[in-house]
Design a protein around this motif. Structure first.
Motif, PDB file in Angstrom:
ATOM      1  N   VAL A   1       0.828  -1.213   0.000  1.00  0.00           N
ATOM      2  CA  VAL A   1       0.000   0.000   0.000  1.00  0.00           C
ATOM      3  C   VAL A   1       0.863   1.265   0.000  1.00  0.00           C
ATOM      4  O   VAL A   1       0.565   2.234  -0.712  1.00  0.00           O
ATOM      5  N   GLY A   2       1.958   1.242   0.763  1.00  0.00           N
ATOM      6  CA  GLY A   2       2.821   2.424   0.827  1.00  0.00           C
ATOM      7  C   GLY A   2       3.346   2.796  -0.550  1.00  0.00           C
ATOM      8  O   GLY A   2       3.408   3.981  -0.921  1.00  0.00           O
TER       9      GLY A   2
ATOM     10  N   ASP B   1       0.903  10.779   6.028  1.00  0.00           N
ATOM     11  CA  ASP B   1      -0.085  11.851   6.210  1.00  0.00           C
ATOM     12  C   ASP B   1      -1.355  11.556   5.406  1.00  0.00           C
ATOM     13  O   ASP B   1      -2.470  11.724   5.903  1.00  0.00           O
ATOM     14  N   ALA B   2      -1.191  11.087   4.167  1.00  0.00           N
ATOM     15  CA  ALA B   2      -2.362  10.791   3.324  1.00  0.00           C
ATOM     16  C   ALA B   2      -3.177   9.647   3.925  1.00  0.00           C
ATOM     17  O   ALA B   2      -4.411   9.701   3.963  1.00  0.00           O
ATOM     18  N   LEU B   3      -2.486   8.609   4.442  1.00  0.00           N
ATOM     19  CA  LEU B   3      -3.197   7.468   5.043  1.00  0.00           C
ATOM     20  C   LEU B   3      -3.949   7.921   6.303  1.00  0.00           C
ATOM     21  O   LEU B   3      -5.080   7.502   6.550  1.00  0.00           O
ATOM     22  N   ARG B   4      -3.321   8.800   7.070  1.00  0.00           N
ATOM     23  CA  ARG B   4      -3.986   9.303   8.278  1.00  0.00           C
ATOM     24  C   ARG B   4      -5.241  10.089   7.908  1.00  0.00           C
ATOM     25  O   ARG B   4      -6.286   9.950   8.529  1.00  0.00           O
TER      26      ARG B   4
ATOM     27  N   GLN C   1     -10.952   1.640  -1.092  1.00  0.00           N
ATOM     28  CA  GLN C   1     -11.304   2.920  -1.708  1.00  0.00           C
ATOM     29  C   GLN C   1     -10.596   4.054  -0.971  1.00  0.00           C
ATOM     30  O   GLN C   1     -10.193   5.042  -1.579  1.00  0.00           O
ATOM     31  N   ARG C   2     -10.394   3.905   0.336  1.00  0.00           N
ATOM     32  CA  ARG C   2      -9.613   4.932   1.063  1.00  0.00           C
ATOM     33  C   ARG C   2      -8.171   4.966   0.599  1.00  0.00           C
ATOM     34  O   ARG C   2      -7.562   6.020   0.547  1.00  0.00           O
ATOM     35  N   ILE C   3      -7.623   3.774   0.302  1.00  0.00           N
ATOM     36  CA  ILE C   3      -6.249   3.724  -0.224  1.00  0.00           C
ATOM     37  C   ILE C   3      -6.209   4.485  -1.558  1.00  0.00           C
ATOM     38  O   ILE C   3      -5.294   5.288  -1.805  1.00  0.00           O
TER      39      ILE C   3
ATOM     40  N   ARG D   1      -4.041   7.839  -2.434  1.00  0.00           N
ATOM     41  CA  ARG D   1      -3.159   7.978  -3.602  1.00  0.00           C
ATOM     42  C   ARG D   1      -3.535   9.212  -4.425  1.00  0.00           C
ATOM     43  O   ARG D   1      -2.673   9.864  -5.022  1.00  0.00           O
ATOM     44  N   ALA D   2      -4.830   9.538  -4.445  1.00  0.00           N
ATOM     45  CA  ALA D   2      -5.275  10.674  -5.258  1.00  0.00           C
ATOM     46  C   ALA D   2      -4.943  12.023  -4.619  1.00  0.00           C
ATOM     47  O   ALA D   2      -4.956  13.047  -5.305  1.00  0.00           O
ATOM     48  N   ILE D   3      -4.681  12.032  -3.293  1.00  0.00           N
ATOM     49  CA  ILE D   3      -4.425  13.333  -2.627  1.00  0.00           C
ATOM     50  C   ILE D   3      -2.992  13.488  -2.133  1.00  0.00           C
ATOM     51  O   ILE D   3      -2.625  14.546  -1.630  1.00  0.00           O
ATOM     52  N   VAL D   4      -2.175  12.423  -2.249  1.00  0.00           N
ATOM     53  CA  VAL D   4      -0.867  12.416  -1.578  1.00  0.00           C
ATOM     54  C   VAL D   4       0.044  13.556  -2.039  1.00  0.00           C
ATOM     55  O   VAL D   4       0.867  14.070  -1.287  1.00  0.00           O
ATOM     56  N   HIS D   5      -0.128  13.988  -3.301  1.00  0.00           N
ATOM     57  CA  HIS D   5       0.755  15.021  -3.860  1.00  0.00           C
ATOM     58  C   HIS D   5       0.180  16.417  -3.668  1.00  0.00           C
ATOM     59  O   HIS D   5       0.699  17.383  -4.220  1.00  0.00           O
ATOM     60  N   GLY D   6      -0.925  16.526  -2.892  1.00  0.00           N
ATOM     61  CA  GLY D   6      -1.467  17.837  -2.560  1.00  0.00           C
ATOM     62  C   GLY D   6      -2.183  18.532  -3.702  1.00  0.00           C
ATOM     63  O   GLY D   6      -1.951  19.719  -3.961  1.00  0.00           O
ATOM     64  N   PRO D   7      -3.086  17.838  -4.402  1.00  0.00           N
ATOM     65  CA  PRO D   7      -3.804  18.482  -5.507  1.00  0.00           C
ATOM     66  C   PRO D   7      -4.823  19.504  -4.981  1.00  0.00           C
ATOM     67  O   PRO D   7      -5.165  19.476  -3.795  1.00  0.00           O
TER      68      PRO D   7
END
Ligand SMILES: Nc1ncnc2c1ncn2[C@@H]1O[C@H](COP(=O)(O)OP(=O)(O)OP(=O)(O)O)[C@@H](O)[C@H]1O
Ligand SMILES: [Mg+2]
Length: 282
Positions: A128-129, A151-154, A176-178, A182-188
């Protein structure tokens, strides 16, 4: 460092809110395979003449019956497909889906996408990471990737040790949370969703709605969400556009779903199953 935030420009007449995403005359015609050597190839206009202005910070729902063009529209908005006609722009800058990965990186940096099927969208062989970190690698985001993934997982309410496990260890809702992480990890600043809840049961669906609401609040996201589920859009969105046979036939603030007299809107709302009421009734 991240690319500069998109500029803002006035929205359509009647609104002074800055626009996150603007669409003009958008259309896509699919070419269908020829049936025989002497038959002309048929074409299917899946989307025609779509104009939209999504205000910055809006939660914008796109509804319509099956085959109305919802997935086609979100794919065009997310820059996954090149339109036959029209443009998608962010801050006046055109999104050219045909450009190479490098030339579209600015757009990928400011957007994220969640798809319907949390089983198909996660590679079962990757931890997952590593799945969640993928946009950080492909977009060449600098910084501590492990910390950004944690941070994204939290933010999507998954335990920190989720990063070291494989997708099969998780339920549909957790997967779906994973996918959302993944969709927000880069700060969109813009998050697109194509039916992100429809593969999930009602209780899990409600939790995912909460997760998206909290993310949108905390991160100031603009949400653009396609759904055939009017209930999801009523709960989550503040704006709505109604698609029918590839055209927007009705659009406005979410109250439109109750107030509009457009026959397509009425038919969609009347056909929607009644939402479970809160415990103390309506
Ligand atoms: N790759 C493709 N090639 C040819 N036709 C396509 C393709 N993808 C979609 N279509 C057609 O375009 C139209 C719009 O499809 P689209 O998937 O956008 O609808 P939708 O509103 O997302 O439907 P659903 O609610 O079932 O997901 C449909 O008639 C569909 O059959
Ligand atoms: Mg679809």
């Amino acid at each position: 460092m991240s690319d500069p935030a998109p500029e803002t420009r006035p929205a359509d007449a009647g609104s002074s809110a800055p626009v996150a995403l603007e669409v003009r005359g958008l259309g896509l015609t699919y070419r269908l395979p020829r049936r025989g050597p002497f038959e002309p190839g048929a074409s299917l206009p899946a989307l025609q003449g779509v104009d939209l202005a999504v205000p910055r910070g809006a939660r914008f729902g796109i509804v319509g019956e099956s085959g109305s063009g919802k997935s086609t529209l979100i794919r065009l908005l997310a820059g996954l497909e090149r339109p036959t006609t029209g443009t998608v722009t962010v801050g006046g800058r055109p999104v050219d889906a045909g450009a190479g990965a490098g030339r579209l990186r600015w757009f990928r940096r400011i957007t994220g996408l969640v798809l319907q099927d949390p089983y198909a969208s996660l590679d079962p062989r990757m931890r997952v990471g590593s799945i969640v970190a993928e946009p950080l690698r492909s977009l060449r985001v600098r910084g501590d990737h492990d910390a950004l993934v944690a941070d994204a997982l939290r933010r999507v309410d998954l335990p920190a040790d989720a990063a070291s496990r494989f997708p099969h260890a998780f339920s549909g809702g957790q997967r779906q949370r994973i996918a959302i992480a993944r969709a927000i990890v880069h700060g969109p600043s813009i998050l697109f969703g194509d039916e992100p809840m429809s593969a999930l049961d009602v209780v899990v669906r409600a939790r995912i709605i909460e997760v998206l609401q909290t993310l949108a609040d905390d991160l100031g996201l603009t949400l653009v969400l396609v759904s055939h589920d009017i209930g999801v859009v009523q709960r989550l969105c503040d704006h709505v556009a109604v698609l029918d046979a590839g055209r927007i036939v009705d659009a406005g603030p979410i109250g439109l779903l109750d107030a509009s007299e457009h026959p397509i809107t009425r038919a969609l709302v009347d056909a929607a199953p009644t939402l479970p009421s809160p415990p103390d009734g309506r």
